[in-house]
Design an enzyme around this catalytic site. Structure first.
Site, PDB file in Angstrom:
ATOM      1  N   SER A  69       0.813  -1.224   0.000  1.00  0.00           N
ATOM      2  CA  SER A  69       0.000   0.000   0.000  1.00  0.00           C
ATOM      3  C   SER A  69       0.846   1.275   0.000  1.00  0.00           C
ATOM      4  O   SER A  69       0.444   2.293  -0.560  1.00  0.00           O
ATOM      5  CB  SER A  69      -0.965  -0.003   1.181  1.00  0.00           C
ATOM      6  OG  SER A  69      -0.251  -0.089   2.400  1.00  0.00           O
ATOM      7  N   CYS A  94      -6.874  -6.361   0.004  1.00  0.00           N
ATOM      8  CA  CYS A  94      -5.665  -6.334   0.833  1.00  0.00           C
ATOM      9  C   CYS A  94      -5.011  -4.945   0.841  1.00  0.00           C
ATOM     10  O   CYS A  94      -5.566  -4.033   1.452  1.00  0.00           O
ATOM     11  CB  CYS A  94      -4.725  -7.446   0.389  1.00  0.00           C
ATOM     12  SG  CYS A  94      -3.634  -7.966   1.717  1.00  0.00           S
ATOM     13  N   ARG A 139      -2.444  -2.318   9.376  1.00  0.00           N
ATOM     14  CA  ARG A 139      -1.612  -3.042   8.410  1.00  0.00           C
ATOM     15  C   ARG A 139      -0.872  -4.207   9.069  1.00  0.00           C
ATOM     16  O   ARG A 139      -0.492  -4.128  10.227  1.00  0.00           O
ATOM     17  CB  ARG A 139      -0.557  -2.093   7.806  1.00  0.00           C
ATOM     18  CG  ARG A 139      -1.135  -1.075   6.876  1.00  0.00           C
ATOM     19  CD  ARG A 139      -0.010  -0.218   6.297  1.00  0.00           C
ATOM     20  NE  ARG A 139       0.917  -1.002   5.509  1.00  0.00           N
ATOM     21  CZ  ARG A 139       2.142  -0.616   5.197  1.00  0.00           C
ATOM     22  NH1 ARG A 139       2.600   0.541   5.604  1.00  0.00           N
ATOM     23  NH2 ARG A 139       2.924  -1.386   4.459  1.00  0.00           N
ATOM     24  N   ILE A 176      -2.338 -12.735   2.865  1.00  0.00           N
ATOM     25  CA  ILE A 176      -0.893 -12.557   2.717  1.00  0.00           C
ATOM     26  C   ILE A 176      -0.514 -11.213   3.341  1.00  0.00           C
ATOM     27  O   ILE A 176      -0.827 -10.159   2.798  1.00  0.00           O
ATOM     28  CB  ILE A 176      -0.485 -12.572   1.223  1.00  0.00           C
ATOM     29  CG1 ILE A 176      -0.957 -13.865   0.551  1.00  0.00           C
ATOM     30  CG2 ILE A 176       1.028 -12.401   1.081  1.00  0.00           C
ATOM     31  CD1 ILE A 176      -0.829 -13.861  -0.963  1.00  0.00           C
ATOM     32  N   ARG A 177       0.125 -11.284   4.468  1.00  0.00           N
ATOM     33  CA  ARG A 177       0.444 -10.047   5.230  1.00  0.00           C
ATOM     34  C   ARG A 177      -0.754  -9.095   5.208  1.00  0.00           C
ATOM     35  O   ARG A 177      -0.651  -7.917   4.879  1.00  0.00           O
ATOM     36  CB  ARG A 177       1.698  -9.366   4.662  1.00  0.00           C
ATOM     37  CG  ARG A 177       2.958 -10.203   4.894  1.00  0.00           C
ATOM     38  CD  ARG A 177       4.226  -9.381   4.827  1.00  0.00           C
ATOM     39  NE  ARG A 177       4.296  -8.592   3.620  1.00  0.00           N
ATOM     40  CZ  ARG A 177       4.486  -7.277   3.597  1.00  0.00           C
ATOM     41  NH1 ARG A 177       4.618  -6.604   4.707  1.00  0.00           N
ATOM     42  NH2 ARG A 177       4.549  -6.643   2.450  1.00  0.00           N
ATOM     43  N   HIS A 188      -7.448 -12.247  -0.783  1.00  0.00           N
ATOM     44  CA  HIS A 188      -7.149 -12.139  -2.221  1.00  0.00           C
ATOM     45  C   HIS A 188      -7.995 -13.080  -3.085  1.00  0.00           C
ATOM     46  O   HIS A 188      -7.495 -14.135  -3.512  1.00  0.00           O
ATOM     47  CB  HIS A 188      -5.677 -12.519  -2.456  1.00  0.00           C
ATOM     48  CG  HIS A 188      -4.695 -11.518  -1.978  1.00  0.00           C
ATOM     49  ND1 HIS A 188      -4.239 -10.487  -2.763  1.00  0.00           N
ATOM     50  CD2 HIS A 188      -4.080 -11.390  -0.791  1.00  0.00           C
ATOM     51  CE1 HIS A 188      -3.372  -9.771  -2.084  1.00  0.00           C
ATOM     52  NE2 HIS A 188      -3.260 -10.284  -0.879  1.00  0.00           N
ATOM     53  N   GLU A 233      -8.562 -12.891  -6.128  1.00  0.00           N
ATOM     54  CA  GLU A 233      -7.943 -13.022  -7.466  1.00  0.00           C
ATOM     55  C   GLU A 233      -6.880 -14.118  -7.507  1.00  0.00           C
ATOM     56  O   GLU A 233      -6.421 -14.491  -8.573  1.00  0.00           O
ATOM     57  CB  GLU A 233      -7.366 -11.668  -7.918  1.00  0.00           C
ATOM     58  CG  GLU A 233      -6.030 -11.261  -7.317  1.00  0.00           C
ATOM     59  CD  GLU A 233      -6.108 -10.779  -5.871  1.00  0.00           C
ATOM     60  OE1 GLU A 233      -7.190 -10.841  -5.251  1.00  0.00           O
ATOM     61  OE2 GLU A 233      -5.060 -10.351  -5.354  1.00  0.00           O
TER      62      GLU A 233
END
Ligand code: GLN
Length: 191
Positions: free
Chosen positions: A48, A77, A103, A135-136, A172, A174
Site C-alpha cells: 500500500s 488487501c 496493516r 498474505i500479510r 485475495h 484473485e
C-alpha cells in the site's frame, strides 16, 4: 461493461485474468484519463505504501477519490488499506471508506494463511465457503457509518466490508479459482 484495475503495483494481472474469464472487458489503469470510461475499479493487493506513492506521483489521488464518489470500487488487501480513512500511520491514502484498518495485523510473510470464510452475499455463500488467502493482510479494526460487515474469520475478526458501492476484502479472491467475489463486485455495477 468495462472494469479497470489500478496497475501501479501488485497483483493487478490476476484480477484482469479473473475478469476476462468472466467475459468482462478489463483494462489496466495508470493515468487519470483512463478512469473516464470504466464502470468500476479494482485496487489490487501489493504494497500500500508503494501504491500510495505512485498514485501521488501520477496525479491520480483526486481523480480516484472523485471516481469513488460516483462508481463502484473494490480494494483487496493493500487496496483495502488504500481505501481506508484511517490506518494509524502516515502514508498516502485514497481515504474514501469509513473503516479503520491495521496493516500487517496478522504478522509477517511467514504468517500468511488460508482460511475458509462464509460470505452470505455470494452465490451459495452460506453453504459453500470462500477460500480466503491472507498474505500479510490488514485487519479491519473498526467500521463506522453505513459500513456493513460481509465476512469474518472463525475467531470473529472481520475481513470484508461494504459501504454503498465501496467494497473491501482483507484477502485475495484473485489468487483463487473461485469467481464468486468478482461476480458480486460486478453485480454492484449492474444495479
Ligand atoms: N502488507 C501489505 C501492505 O501493508 C499488504 C499485503 C497484500 O496486499 N497482500 O500494504
Amino acid at each position: 461493461m468495462k472494469i479497470g484495475v489500478l496497475a501501479l503495483q501488485g497483483a493487478f494481472s490476476e484480477h484482469i485474468h479473473m475478469l476476462r474469464q468472466l467475459d468482462v472487458e478489463a483494462v489496466e489503469v495508470r493515468l487519470p484519463e483512463e478512469l473516464n470510461d470504466i464502470d468500476g475499479l479494482i485496487i489490487p493487493g501489493g504494497e500500500s505504501t508503494t501504491i500510495g506513492k505512485l498514485a501521488v506521483m501520477y496525479q491520480l489521488m483526486n481523480p480516484l477519490r472523485q471516481f469513488a464518489r460516483e462508481r463502484p470500487v473494490w480494494g483487496t488487501c493493500a487496496g483495502m488499506i488504500f481505501m481506508a480513512k484511517a490506518i494509524g500511520m502516515d502514508q498516502p491514502l485514497m481515504g474514501v471508506m469509513d473503516i479503520v484498518v491495521e496493516r500487517n495485523a496478522f504478522g509477517r510473510q511467514k504468517d500468511s494463511f488460508k482460511e475458509d470464510v462464509y460470505v452470505n452475499v455470494l452465490k451459495n455463500g452460506d453453504s459453500i465457503p470462500f477460500p480466503g488467502i491472507f498474505i500479510r493482510s490488514p485487519k479491519l479494526v473498526q467500521t463506522k457509518g453505513r459500513v456493513l460487515m460481509l465476512a469474518h474469520l472463525a475467531d470473529g475478526t472481520p475481513v470484508a466490508a461494504i459501504e454503498d458501492r465501496l467494497l473491501a476484502t482483507a484477502f485475495h479472491p484473485e489468487l483463487t479459482t473461485d469467481t464468486r467475489f468478482h461476480q458480486y463486485f460486478l453485480s454492484l455495477i449492474q444495479t
